[in-house]
Design a protein around this motif. Structure first.
Motif, PDB file in Angstrom:
ATOM      1  N   SER A  27      -2.573  -6.259  -3.078  1.00  0.00           N
ATOM      2  CA  SER A  27      -2.251  -4.865  -3.378  1.00  0.00           C
ATOM      3  C   SER A  27      -3.469  -3.979  -3.122  1.00  0.00           C
ATOM      4  N   LEU A  28      -3.226  -2.913  -2.350  1.00  0.00           N
ATOM      5  CA  LEU A  28      -4.262  -1.888  -2.131  1.00  0.00           C
ATOM      6  C   LEU A  28      -3.955  -0.663  -2.991  1.00  0.00           C
ATOM      7  N   VAL A  29      -2.978  -0.836  -3.887  1.00  0.00           N
ATOM      8  CA  VAL A  29      -2.445   0.285  -4.663  1.00  0.00           C
ATOM      9  C   VAL A  29      -3.325   0.553  -5.881  1.00  0.00           C
ATOM     10  N   LYS A  30      -3.751   1.807  -6.017  1.00  0.00           N
ATOM     11  CA  LYS A  30      -4.631   2.162  -7.135  1.00  0.00           C
ATOM     12  C   LYS A  30      -3.813   2.861  -8.212  1.00  0.00           C
ATOM     13  N   GLY A  31      -3.613   2.181  -9.336  1.00  0.00           N
ATOM     14  CA  GLY A  31      -2.836   2.770 -10.419  1.00  0.00           C
ATOM     15  C   GLY A  31      -2.318   1.709 -11.355  1.00  0.00           C
ATOM     16  N   GLY A  84     -12.605  12.685  -1.624  1.00  0.00           N
ATOM     17  CA  GLY A  84     -11.205  12.267  -1.775  1.00  0.00           C
ATOM     18  C   GLY A  84     -10.233  13.412  -1.998  1.00  0.00           C
ATOM     19  N   ARG A  85      -8.950  13.057  -1.931  1.00  0.00           N
ATOM     20  CA  ARG A  85      -7.886  14.055  -2.123  1.00  0.00           C
ATOM     21  C   ARG A  85      -7.779  14.475  -3.588  1.00  0.00           C
ATOM     22  N   ASN A  86      -8.006  13.505  -4.509  1.00  0.00           N
ATOM     23  CA  ASN A  86      -7.953  13.856  -5.937  1.00  0.00           C
ATOM     24  C   ASN A  86      -8.956  14.959  -6.248  1.00  0.00           C
ATOM     25  N   GLY A 122       3.117  15.784   1.742  1.00  0.00           N
ATOM     26  CA  GLY A 122       3.992  14.656   1.388  1.00  0.00           C
ATOM     27  C   GLY A 122       3.268  13.477   0.759  1.00  0.00           C
ATOM     28  N   GLN A 123       1.946  13.432   0.863  1.00  0.00           N
ATOM     29  CA  GLN A 123       1.219  12.344   0.185  1.00  0.00           C
ATOM     30  C   GLN A 123       1.171  12.630  -1.316  1.00  0.00           C
ATOM     31  N   LYS A 124       0.955  11.551  -2.086  1.00  0.00           N
ATOM     32  CA  LYS A 124       1.003  11.686  -3.545  1.00  0.00           C
ATOM     33  C   LYS A 124      -0.374  11.449  -4.151  1.00  0.00           C
ATOM     34  N   LEU A 125      -0.796  12.356  -5.037  1.00  0.00           N
ATOM     35  CA  LEU A 125      -2.041  12.143  -5.781  1.00  0.00           C
ATOM     36  C   LEU A 125      -1.866  11.002  -6.767  1.00  0.00           C
ATOM     37  N   GLN A 126      -2.913  10.218  -6.952  1.00  0.00           N
ATOM     38  CA  GLN A 126      -2.853   9.119  -7.919  1.00  0.00           C
ATOM     39  C   GLN A 126      -3.509   9.498  -9.254  1.00  0.00           C
ATOM     40  N   GLY A 127      -4.519  10.373  -9.197  1.00  0.00           N
ATOM     41  CA  GLY A 127      -5.351  10.617 -10.371  1.00  0.00           C
ATOM     42  C   GLY A 127      -4.641  11.319 -11.520  1.00  0.00           C
ATOM     43  N   ALA A 148     -14.715   1.707  -1.611  1.00  0.00           N
ATOM     44  CA  ALA A 148     -15.066   3.072  -1.204  1.00  0.00           C
ATOM     45  C   ALA A 148     -14.479   3.306   0.179  1.00  0.00           C
ATOM     46  N   ASN A 149     -13.202   3.643   0.199  1.00  0.00           N
ATOM     47  CA  ASN A 149     -12.445   3.614   1.450  1.00  0.00           C
ATOM     48  C   ASN A 149     -11.593   4.854   1.646  1.00  0.00           C
ATOM     49  N   ILE A 150     -12.187   5.932   2.076  1.00  0.00           N
ATOM     50  CA  ILE A 150     -11.395   7.103   2.467  1.00  0.00           C
ATOM     51  C   ILE A 150     -10.761   6.752   3.824  1.00  0.00           C
ATOM     52  N   ALA A 151      -9.421   6.781   3.880  1.00  0.00           N
ATOM     53  CA  ALA A 151      -8.702   6.206   5.023  1.00  0.00           C
ATOM     54  C   ALA A 151      -9.102   6.794   6.371  1.00  0.00           C
ATOM     55  N   ASN A 152      -9.257   8.133   6.433  1.00  0.00           N
ATOM     56  CA  ASN A 152      -9.506   8.705   7.774  1.00  0.00           C
ATOM     57  C   ASN A 152     -10.875   8.332   8.334  1.00  0.00           C
ATOM     58  N   VAL A 190       0.845  -1.206   0.000  1.00  0.00           N
ATOM     59  CA  VAL A 190       0.000   0.000   0.000  1.00  0.00           C
ATOM     60  C   VAL A 190       0.876   1.250   0.000  1.00  0.00           C
ATOM     61  N   THR A 191       1.305   1.620  -1.195  1.00  0.00           N
ATOM     62  CA  THR A 191       2.069   2.862  -1.367  1.00  0.00           C
ATOM     63  C   THR A 191       1.488   3.561  -2.601  1.00  0.00           C
ATOM     64  N   PRO A 192       1.816   4.825  -2.814  1.00  0.00           N
ATOM     65  CA  PRO A 192       1.418   5.450  -4.076  1.00  0.00           C
ATOM     66  C   PRO A 192       1.971   4.620  -5.243  1.00  0.00           C
ATOM     67  N   HIS A 193       1.184   4.492  -6.335  1.00  0.00           N
ATOM     68  CA  HIS A 193       1.569   3.546  -7.386  1.00  0.00           C
ATOM     69  C   HIS A 193       2.846   3.936  -8.107  1.00  0.00           C
ATOM     70  N   GLN A 194       3.192   5.250  -8.050  1.00  0.00           N
ATOM     71  CA  GLN A 194       4.394   5.737  -8.722  1.00  0.00           C
ATOM     72  C   GLN A 194       5.653   5.018  -8.228  1.00  0.00           C
ATOM     73  N   PHE A 195       5.630   4.482  -7.006  1.00  0.00           N
ATOM     74  CA  PHE A 195       6.843   3.909  -6.412  1.00  0.00           C
ATOM     75  C   PHE A 195       6.915   2.391  -6.524  1.00  0.00           C
ATOM     76  N   MET A 196       5.870   1.763  -7.065  1.00  0.00           N
ATOM     77  CA  MET A 196       5.807   0.299  -6.998  1.00  0.00           C
ATOM     78  C   MET A 196       6.871  -0.396  -7.839  1.00  0.00           C
TER      79      MET A 196
HETATM   80  N1  LIG Z   1      -5.544   7.275   1.663  1.00  0.00           N
HETATM   81  C1  LIG Z   1      -6.702   6.740   1.253  1.00  0.00           C
HETATM   82  O1  LIG Z   1      -7.809   7.197   1.609  1.00  0.00           O
HETATM   83  C2  LIG Z   1      -6.679   5.519   0.368  1.00  0.00           C
HETATM   84  C3  LIG Z   1      -7.789   4.709   0.359  1.00  0.00           C
HETATM   85  C4  LIG Z   1      -7.801   3.596  -0.443  1.00  0.00           C
HETATM   86  C5  LIG Z   1      -6.695   3.311  -1.240  1.00  0.00           C
HETATM   87  N2  LIG Z   1      -5.649   4.129  -1.239  1.00  0.00           N
HETATM   88  C6  LIG Z   1      -4.535   3.783  -2.130  1.00  0.00           C
HETATM   89  O2  LIG Z   1      -3.440   3.328  -1.368  1.00  0.00           O
HETATM   90  C7  LIG Z   1      -2.219   3.715  -2.016  1.00  0.00           C
HETATM   91  C8  LIG Z   1      -1.398   4.474  -1.010  1.00  0.00           C
HETATM   92  O3  LIG Z   1      -2.098   5.642  -0.625  1.00  0.00           O
HETATM   93  P1  LIG Z   1      -1.804   6.379   0.742  1.00  0.00           P
HETATM   94  O4  LIG Z   1      -2.808   7.448   0.910  1.00  0.00           O
HETATM   95  O5  LIG Z   1      -1.648   5.375   1.858  1.00  0.00           O
HETATM   96  O6  LIG Z   1      -0.389   7.016   0.391  1.00  0.00           O
HETATM   97  P2  LIG Z   1       0.671   7.760   1.263  1.00  0.00           P
HETATM   98  O7  LIG Z   1       1.167   8.918   0.472  1.00  0.00           O
HETATM   99  O8  LIG Z   1       0.130   8.048   2.627  1.00  0.00           O
HETATM  100  O9  LIG Z   1       1.882   6.711   1.358  1.00  0.00           O
HETATM  101  C9  LIG Z   1       1.733   5.402   1.874  1.00  0.00           C
HETATM  102  C10 LIG Z   1       3.075   4.797   2.154  1.00  0.00           C
HETATM  103  O10 LIG Z   1       3.956   4.917   1.040  1.00  0.00           O
HETATM  104  C11 LIG Z   1       5.257   5.189   1.520  1.00  0.00           C
HETATM  105  N3  LIG Z   1       6.061   5.941   0.531  1.00  0.00           N
HETATM  106  C12 LIG Z   1       5.960   7.263   0.259  1.00  0.00           C
HETATM  107  N4  LIG Z   1       6.869   7.618  -0.657  1.00  0.00           N
HETATM  108  C13 LIG Z   1       7.563   6.486  -0.974  1.00  0.00           C
HETATM  109  C14 LIG Z   1       8.660   6.218  -1.846  1.00  0.00           C
HETATM  110  N5  LIG Z   1       9.227   7.174  -2.568  1.00  0.00           N
HETATM  111  N6  LIG Z   1       9.082   4.952  -1.911  1.00  0.00           N
HETATM  112  C15 LIG Z   1       8.536   3.996  -1.168  1.00  0.00           C
HETATM  113  N7  LIG Z   1       7.511   4.185  -0.332  1.00  0.00           N
HETATM  114  C16 LIG Z   1       7.042   5.430  -0.209  1.00  0.00           C
HETATM  115  C17 LIG Z   1       4.994   6.059   2.734  1.00  0.00           C
HETATM  116  O11 LIG Z   1       6.095   5.960   3.619  1.00  0.00           O
HETATM  117  C18 LIG Z   1       3.788   5.457   3.353  1.00  0.00           C
HETATM  118  O12 LIG Z   1       4.097   4.433   4.267  1.00  0.00           O
HETATM  119  C19 LIG Z   1      -2.622   4.573  -3.220  1.00  0.00           C
HETATM  120  O13 LIG Z   1      -2.600   3.807  -4.409  1.00  0.00           O
HETATM  121  C20 LIG Z   1      -4.033   4.999  -2.900  1.00  0.00           C
HETATM  122  O14 LIG Z   1      -4.812   5.240  -4.058  1.00  0.00           O
HETATM  123  C21 LIG Z   1      -5.578   5.203  -0.424  1.00  0.00           C
END
Ligand SMILES: NC(=O)c1ccc[n+]([C@@H]2O[C@H](COP(=O)([O-])OP(=O)(O)OC[C@H]3O[C@@H](n4cnc5c(N)ncnc54)[C@H](O)[C@@H]3O)[C@@H](O)[C@H]2O)c1
Ligand SMILES: O=P(O)(O)OC[C@H](O)CO
Length: 261
Positions: A30-34, A181-183, A209-214, A63-67, A5-11
């Motif tokens: 994978s919870l990663v959207k991208g 959502g953030r997007n 510091g969080q990353k947009l996916q859209g 449908a999962n806004i984290a907070n 579960v990280t932004p998809h740019q880093f996978m």
């Molecule tokens: N936040 C939400 O509401 C939510 C809900 C459902 C799905 N998602 C999906 O989950 C994924 C992660 O979203 P998020 O909001 O948890 O992201 P986030 O920006 O909070 O980052 C999550 C994790 O990624 C790590 N990270 C950041 N930069 C990195 C890098 N350069 N290399 C390696 N790891 C790094 C961070 O340390 C953190 O632990 C996305 O694809 C998002 O779409 C998010």
């Protein structure tokens, strides 16, 4: 069991670092959207994980806004799986709580594409909010977006099921992300600035510091559509990318003819 579960740019980089380090009986989710766009075409993140690490990978989308989940408000999610149902049931058991209801669906590509493509729709919804176009326009954008999501998913993977779009990962995630959502939020600020402030600048200012996916997903989708000659079939997806890159003004989000797909 590995949860990604990280932004998809880093996978891609993360998988390269893990390459050769995973041994034994490992299952991933994978919870990663991208998606990644390779020379041979789009590669969903679960496929990237499977191919690079040689392990099976399910997905969890919804449908999962984290907070909201963090404060235990009721919500649903979808596990997408291929092959045996057994592993999907294990993930369902692991993630389910009285306030988090998880449903398994035998359609990993459909579930993952829903989670991925709805982020582009959420950017469009943010433009509508920033321009104060109102609820009817926003509903129209959500409907057109959902329709493009379904059409593109089925073109890319004919096995994708219609019913997946009625799961939490489908219509429900479109709704919650377009509302909260953030997007959506950052795209609203972009439209309010009439495109004068860049997404990078707004992301840094608004997301700490969080990353947009859209925005990057819109670029990846645009590349796929262009490569396949499908740009005219997906006016909402292609317009979002052109607005994000400054080639069109935010008002263009309603200035095209919907193509009957
Ligand atoms: N936040 C939400 O509401 C939510 C809900 C459902 C799905 N998602 C999906 O989950 C994924 C992660 O979203 P998020 O909001 O948890 O992201 P986030 O920006 O909070 O980052 C999550 C994790 O990624 C790590 N990270 C950041 N930069 C990195 C890098 N350069 N290399 C390696 N790891 C790094 C961070 O340390 C953190 O632990 C996305 O694809 C998002 O779409 C998010
Ligand atoms: O805050 P967003 O726009 O990244 O959306 C978060 C989740 O993907 C909603 O399910």
């Amino acid at each position: 069991m590995l949860v990604f579960v990280t932004p998809h740019q880093f996978m891609d980089g993360i998988c390269k670092k893990l390459d050769g380090k995973i041994t034994g009986d490992v299952e991933a989710i994978s919870l990663v959207k991208g998606m990644e766009v390779k020379k041979e075409g789009p590669c969903m993140i679960s496929s990237l994980i499977s191919k690079q690490l040689g392990i099976n990978c399910c997905v969890l989308m919804g449908a999962n806004i984290a907070n909201e989940i963090a404060v235990e408000k009721f919500s649903e999610a979808t596990v997408g799986y291929r092959g045996s149902r057994e592993i999907a049931d294990t993930w369902v058991q692991l993630f389910s709580t009285p306030y988090f209801m998880v449903t398994p669906v035998h359609d990993v590509e459909g579930v993952e594409l829903c989670g991925t493509l709805k982020n582009v729709v959420a950017i469009a919804a943010g433009f509508v909010d920033g321009l104060e176009m109102g609820n009817n326009t926003k509903a129209a954008i959500m409907r057109i977006g959902l329709r493009e999501m379904k059409a593109l998913s089925k073109l890319l993977f004919p096995s994708v099921k219609d019913s997946t779009f009625f799961e939490s990962c489908g219509v429900a995630d479109v709704i919650t992300t377009c509302l909260g959502g953030r997007n959506r939020r950052v795209a609203e600020a972009f439209a309010k600035s009439r495109g004068k402030r860049s997404f990078d600048e707004l992301e840094a200012e608004m997301l700490q510091g969080q990353k947009l996916q859209g925005v990057s997903t819109a670029k990846e989708v645009y590349e796929v559509l262009k490569h396949c000659g499908w740009l005219e079939m997906f006016p909402l997806f292609s317009t979002v990318h052109q607005i994000c890159t400054g080639r069109l003004q935010p008002e263009a989000i309603v200035q095209y003819r919907e193509n009957k797909l």
